[in-house]
Design an enzyme around this catalytic site. Structure first.
Site, PDB file in Angstrom:
ATOM      1  CD  GLU A 143       4.841  28.641 -76.933  1.00 46.29           C
ATOM      2  OE1 GLU A 143       5.765  29.398 -76.605  1.00 46.29           O
ATOM      3  OE2 GLU A 143       4.387  28.599 -78.090  1.00 46.29           O
ATOM      4  CD  GLU A 296       0.358  30.677 -78.676  1.00 41.15           C
ATOM      5  OE1 GLU A 296       1.365  31.094 -79.281  1.00 41.15           O
ATOM      6  OE2 GLU A 296       0.270  30.673 -77.444  1.00 41.15           O
TER       7      GLU A 296
HETATM    8  C1  GLA Z   1       4.280  31.815 -78.117  1.00 43.02           C
HETATM    9  C2  GLA Z   1       3.481  32.076 -76.869  1.00 43.02           C
HETATM   10  C3  GLA Z   1       2.580  33.248 -76.954  1.00 43.02           C
HETATM   11  C4  GLA Z   1       3.226  34.376 -77.658  1.00 43.02           C
HETATM   12  C5  GLA Z   1       3.653  33.909 -79.003  1.00 43.02           C
HETATM   13  C6  GLA Z   1       4.289  35.001 -79.780  1.00 43.02           C
HETATM   14  O1  GLA Z   1       3.821  30.873 -78.951  1.00 43.02           O
HETATM   15  O2  GLA Z   1       2.747  30.972 -76.458  1.00 43.02           O
HETATM   16  O3  GLA Z   1       2.245  33.628 -75.659  1.00 43.02           O
HETATM   17  O4  GLA Z   1       4.293  34.825 -76.912  1.00 43.02           O
HETATM   18  O5  GLA Z   1       4.598  32.894 -78.874  1.00 43.02           O
HETATM   19  O6  GLA Z   1       5.526  35.307 -79.235  1.00 43.02           O
END
Ligand code: GLA
Length: 659
Positions: A143, A296
């Site tokens: 991210e 995710e």
């Molecule tokens: C994001 C990140 C993860 C984790 C999630 C939940 O999407 O990519 O590493 O931190 O949020 O916070």
């Protein structure tokens, strides 16, 4: 093949705790896991000493059970030794404060030491894993820009910004000209006089600021490109993706996605929230390269690392519905975040499929059922993609320009794009998103919301699309600014005047919640009567015909929206922001017909089409039962029946029809 997976952190578990994980994954039909994105310290505990055997063992154990691995480059969090040795690689915010280590995303992508260390770990991992059975692809970093770290204000960035400007403008005269730097004595003689738009008493020059936003985005893209090219060279059989953040506004994902084989994104919907918000981000992400994964997918209560609050439990059926929504909008892979809630660290409250104790409960069973359904439909889904005749122009520079200068309070470029998107979705059609240089040939209708930064090339492209038979919809603020973010010295909508067949006589931002009534005008108008707010434009028609006018007050009778016949096509100009219901009416009138009518508000319908026909996904995002009437009775693939044409859907129900 449909990938169905989980984000897994083997470094969080002792062998004893991890013992049951793989059999449980297998039972849930998980066929891929994503690993490693925060484990640089484990991979390189001392500079130049690499340890991969701990991860190799996990990859091999998974592979033995038919589960593939997506590995991440761990560059989001350098080991402590790296930061100790090179403190100059820490980011600074606009006020000059250091972004300290201890969480993540704290390093500056323009810092040479960080670039060098990142390059080395990616190189070592690429070499080590290129031929390892079970590894199928890579996610770079994690991210980019998360926690508002896209824009860094350190000295490395200052000198990189000057280089970026030099490349773009060649000399200071050009930059002074482009930025209109005569205002407030901002003209430069030397490159080293140019600084970042750090904290200052009043707002920055908008052109300076926009170039900084572009530069900051390009910095992320450059970092991605370096990893992408290195990994493609070392691991030609692996795919490379990055987990984007859907509608995240700070990085030009059009550019970033060029350096992926396909992009992914991270989807954390709330139970009961507007169901089209995740759809919006699925379709944005799909549009960059035509395919995508959800890397995710929320699978349990969230747990905010800043506030310490635990989010709500997904209701029964939510996880399954979110998964099918991703697939229905074109995802070829869905990985849940995370396999099991971590016992320690800032995200202790961030749950996964399993709770902290690792016991398989309701959420696990729902994931397993969803895995079985996806496996059942695997053949039918293979080779299918989402196709749609509708596109929305969503451009990051326009977004950044409007972010800095929204014009009227509360105006937000992305919210406006979303309102149009939602109206299109309510008609049943999906939406592709396009950028200023995208090919428009396959669309029937293109919405260009608040297309504020415009040059002749963009106007010509949209005009050619209209002349060839397409429908273009322009909305307020169109054509006002140059691509450098200065104002055009011509009547609005600037380069769109000829195609829209009008000029804007007056713009009126509203600051105190005032509304204006508008009413349809002319013969068959697609615009219904409505109360509009925020910003209105009074239009003077040239070739265009009014389709809406102001219905009261000082503006009574003045033109508020127009239709212009242009070649074989049509250009609409909306001088007002239509509220949601009116936008739905307008969209339904200008879009091609959709085979299902009167879709209830909580129901989403999408299509994936392949050589063997189409699959129609019907999803009830609400809790109440709903009825939908299909064109005819069709085989339903999850239940095996042939219901219809009238279909009753329970709350949270998903049906997949073969057309
Ligand atoms: C994001 C990140 C993860 C984790 C999630 C939940 O999407 O990519 O590493 O931190 O949020 O916070």
């Amino acid at each position: 093949m449909m990938y169905f997976g989980a984000c897994y952190y083997p470094e969080h578990w002792t062998p004893k705790q991890a013992k049951d994980h793989i059999p449980l994954m297998k039972q849930a039909r998980i066929n891929v896991v994503r690993m490693g994105e925060f484990a640089w310290n484990r991979f390189e505990p001392e500079q130049g000493r690499y340890r991969f055997e701990w991860m190799d063992a996990v990859i091999q154990a998974l592979h033995k059970e038919g589960i593939s691995s997506v590995l991440c480059t761990p560059t989001c969090i350098p080991p402590q030794w790296a930061v100790q040795k090179h403190p100059g690689m820490l980011q600074r915010d606009a006020e000059g404060r250091v972004r300290n280590p201890g969480s993540r995303c704290h390093c500056c992508k323009n810092a040479p030491e960080y670039q060098m260390l990142a390059d080395r770990i990616v190189d070592q991992m690429g070499r080590h894993y290129a031929g390892m059975p079970g590894v199928i692809g890579w996610q770079t970093d994690n991210e980019f820009g998360c926690h508002r770290t896209t824009r860094c204000y350190c000295d490395h960035c200052q000198s990189a910004f000057r280089d970026w400007l030099l490349e773009k403008y060649k000399d200071t005269d050009s930059i002074n000209q482009a930025w209109g730097a005569a205002f407030w004595g901002f003209e430069f003689q030397q490159w080293n006089e140019i600084s970042l738009p750090r904290h200052m008493p009043a707002g920055p020059n908008p052109s300076h600021w926009l170039d900084f936003a572009r530069f900051s985005s390009d910095t992320q893209v450059k970092f991605q490109r370096a990893q992408y090219e290195l990994l493609k060279q070392l691991c030609p059989n692996h795919f490379v993706t990055h987990n984007l953040m859907g509608g995240f506004p700070e990085i030009d994902y059009w550019k970033l996605a060029e350096y992926t084989d396909f992009p992914s994104w991270d989807n954390y919907p709330e139970s009961g929230e507007d169901p089209f918000l995740p759809a919006y981000q699925h379709e944005i992400t799909r549009s960059f390269r035509g395919r995508f994964w959800v890397m995710e997918q929320k699978s349990g209560p969230t747990g905010d690392a800043n506030t310490g609050l635990m989010g709500e439990q997904p209701e029964p059926g939510d996880i399954r519905r979110w998964t099918w929504q991703a697939v229905a909008n074109g995802a070829d892979g869905v990985c849940y975040f995370r396999w099991r809630a971590c016992l320690s660290g800032a995200e202790q409250y961030w749950h996964g499929i399993l709770d902290h104790d690792g016991v398989a409960r309701r959420r696990y069973r729902e994931v397993a059922e969803t895995g079985a359904e996806l496996a059942k439909l695997g053949d039918a889904l293979a080779g299918t993609v989402v196709q749609t005749p509708v596109a929305i122009l969503r451009n990051y520079a326009m977004l950044w320009s409007a972010e800095r200068q929204p014009g009227a309070p509360g105006f937000h470029y992305d919210n406006h794009c979303y309102e149009i998107y939602r109206a299109v979705k309510r008609s049943g059609h999906g939406c592709d998103f396009v950028d200023i240089a995208s090919d428009l040939g396959k669309y029937a209708v293109v919405f260009a919301p608040c297309a504020c930064l415009v040059d002749k090339a963009l106007a010509d492209r949209l005009d050619a699309f209209a002349q060839a038979g397409g429908t273009v919809v322009l909305t307020p603020q169109s054509g006002a600014r140059t691509p450098a973010n200065t104002m055009w010295a011509y009547p609005r909508p600037g380069a769109f005047v000829a195609m829209a067949g009008l000029t804007v006589e007056e713009v009126r931002p509203y600051h105190h919640g005032q509304t204006e009534a508008i009413a349809p005008a002319g013969g068959s108008s697609p615009v219904p009567a409505a109360a509009v707010e925020n910003w209105v434009e009074v239009l003077t028609c040239r070739e265009a015909q009014p389709v809406a006018q102001f219905a009261g007050g000082r503006l009574k009778g003045a033109c508020a929206a127009t239709r212009n016949v242009r070649g074989k096509g049509t250009v609409y100009y909306l001088g007002v922001y239509l509220p949601p219901a009116a936008m739905e009416t307008f969209a339904a009138a200008v879009l091609p017909p959709f085979p299902v009518a009167d879709i209830p508000p909580d129901v989403e319908i999408t299509r994936r089409t392949g050589k063997q026909g189409s699959l129609l996904f019907v999803i009830n995002h609400g809790r109440q039962p709903q009825t939908v009437v299909l064109p005819k009775a069709c085989p339903e693939l999850l239940s095996g029946g042939t219901p219809g044409p009238e279909i009753k859907l329970e709350g949270n129900q998903v049906l997949v029809f073969k057309l």
